[in-house]
Design a protein around this motif. Structure first.
Motif, PDB file in Angstrom:
ATOM      1  N   ALA A 241      51.239  39.745  41.551  1.00  0.00           N
ATOM      2  CA  ALA A 241      50.119  38.847  41.847  1.00  0.00           C
ATOM      3  C   ALA A 241      48.755  39.521  41.737  1.00  0.00           C
ATOM      4  O   ALA A 241      47.728  38.845  41.814  1.00  0.00           O
ATOM      5  N   GLU A 242      48.721  40.836  41.574  1.00  0.00           N
ATOM      6  CA  GLU A 242      47.442  41.548  41.591  1.00  0.00           C
ATOM      7  C   GLU A 242      46.434  41.026  40.561  1.00  0.00           C
ATOM      8  O   GLU A 242      45.245  40.900  40.876  1.00  0.00           O
ATOM      9  N   PRO A 243      46.847  40.700  39.307  1.00  0.00           N
ATOM     10  CA  PRO A 243      45.858  40.163  38.351  1.00  0.00           C
ATOM     11  C   PRO A 243      45.225  38.856  38.837  1.00  0.00           C
ATOM     12  O   PRO A 243      44.050  38.598  38.559  1.00  0.00           O
ATOM     13  N   LEU A 244      45.995  38.041  39.555  1.00  0.00           N
ATOM     14  CA  LEU A 244      45.446  36.798  40.087  1.00  0.00           C
ATOM     15  C   LEU A 244      44.368  37.099  41.135  1.00  0.00           C
ATOM     16  O   LEU A 244      43.326  36.443  41.174  1.00  0.00           O
ATOM     17  N   PHE A 245      44.625  38.096  41.970  1.00  0.00           N
ATOM     18  CA  PHE A 245      43.647  38.489  42.972  1.00  0.00           C
ATOM     19  C   PHE A 245      42.398  39.081  42.311  1.00  0.00           C
ATOM     20  O   PHE A 245      41.272  38.857  42.774  1.00  0.00           O
ATOM     21  N   SER A 246      42.590  39.829  41.235  1.00  0.00           N
ATOM     22  CA  SER A 246      41.452  40.406  40.516  1.00  0.00           C
ATOM     23  C   SER A 246      40.569  39.305  39.949  1.00  0.00           C
ATOM     24  O   SER A 246      39.329  39.381  40.009  1.00  0.00           O
ATOM     25  N   HIS A 247      41.217  38.281  39.402  1.00  0.00           N
ATOM     26  CA  HIS A 247      40.463  37.149  38.863  1.00  0.00           C
ATOM     27  C   HIS A 247      39.734  36.402  39.980  1.00  0.00           C
ATOM     28  O   HIS A 247      38.566  36.035  39.850  1.00  0.00           O
ATOM     29  N   TRP A 248      40.424  36.217  41.097  1.00  0.00           N
ATOM     30  CA  TRP A 248      39.846  35.493  42.244  1.00  0.00           C
ATOM     31  C   TRP A 248      38.625  36.229  42.796  1.00  0.00           C
ATOM     32  O   TRP A 248      37.639  35.615  43.193  1.00  0.00           O
ATOM     33  N   ALA A 249      38.696  37.559  42.809  1.00  0.00           N
ATOM     34  CA  ALA A 249      37.608  38.359  43.378  1.00  0.00           C
ATOM     35  C   ALA A 249      36.316  38.229  42.570  1.00  0.00           C
ATOM     36  O   ALA A 249      35.228  38.488  43.100  1.00  0.00           O
TER      37      ALA A 249
END
Length: 265
Positions: free
Chosen positions: A13-21
């Motif tokens: 899920a880390e890429p999703l969090f990077s995008h969200w940030a």
């Protein structure tokens, strides 16, 4: 974004969090992406809730509590730390489920002070674990909360008060003794003592592993993935995964049993 989300799992899920940030919190897209991340990670909450099923609490209540813990983990996770989301979310969700048990199931009388301190210990444990990158000791918890080590010990013991069973509960020790109860097992050697000792020994060793090594062990022994499946995720050969696991487990075993080279005479 929707197609990308469908290809993600809570383990990646880390890429999703990077995008969200990168999204402005005032933008409508911010809440949309947050909801997508929660949806992707919901299976993790259900997985943890099922581990606690059958302990005297309604599963739907456990699932709701686990999902609440998941939302808390999503909102608190900081992708810039470089730590995997799974390593942050699992203890957060499990902490909420355990708190649910402590707040709702107390078969034994526990002094109010121990109950109140238990909540503080839980928060301090989470905070120190993030700060120290390992589980805190009783002495560190005592120093953090400005109480004695004895207070910490009593509180941790009191936290297990919700796990009692009737003495008349069937023990299920074997087919040859179908009528055996818990009371009949008193005085017998409990095989769980060895498991508890092993857990206490290995826990700090696991905490010192790198995020990549921890992830490898989670995939193999927590998610029960085969070496071939792990190799596919890492983009390496199955033999490479086998060697990494062998080396890692060998190192843990050496540290756990305290093997030292025999000095030359």
């Amino acid at each position: 974004m929707s197609q990308t989300t469908n290809n993600r799992t809570y383990e990646h899920a880390e890429p999703l969090f990077s995008h969200w940030a990168l999204i402005d919190p005032s933008s409508p897209e911010y809440d949309v992406v947050r909801a997508q991340i929660i949806e992707v990670c919901l299976p993790l909450a259900e997985h943890i809730a099922r581990k606690y099923a059958g302990r005297g609490e309604i599963f739907d209540d456990l699932l709701q509590t686990a999902r609440l813990g998941l939302v808390m983990a999503v909102d608190r996770y900081d992708v810039t730390t470089g730590s995997p989301f799974l390593g942050f979310a699992v203890p957060t969700i499990m902490g909420e489920v355990r708190r649910h048990f402590r707040d709702h199931l107390w078969p034994l009388h526990v002094p109010r002070r121990e109950k109140e301190l238990q909540g503080k210990v839980r928060v301090a444990t989470d905070e120190l674990s993030r700060r120290l990158q390992r589980s805190p000791t009783a002495h560190e918890l005592a120093a953090e909360l400005e109480v004695t080590v004895t207070d910490i010990t009593r509180t941790l013991v009191a936290a297990n008060a919700f796990q009692t069973r009737s003495l008349d509960t069937p023990a299920h020790e074997g087919e040859n003794d179908p009528g055996m109860t818990v009371a009949d097992t008193f005085g017998a050697i409990d095989p769980s003592y060895r498991l508890a000792e092993d857990t206490i020994t290995v826990a700090p060793l696991l905490a010192r592993l790198s995020p990549e090594e921890q992830q490898l062990l989670v995939w193999r022994f927590y998610d029960s993935l085969s070496q071939g499946e792990i190799a596919e995720r890492l983009g390496v050969s199955q033999m490479s995964v086998s060697r990494k696991l062998t080396r890692l487990l060998g190192s843990l075993r050496t540290e756990a049993i305290g093997e030292q080279p025999v000095p030359a005479a």
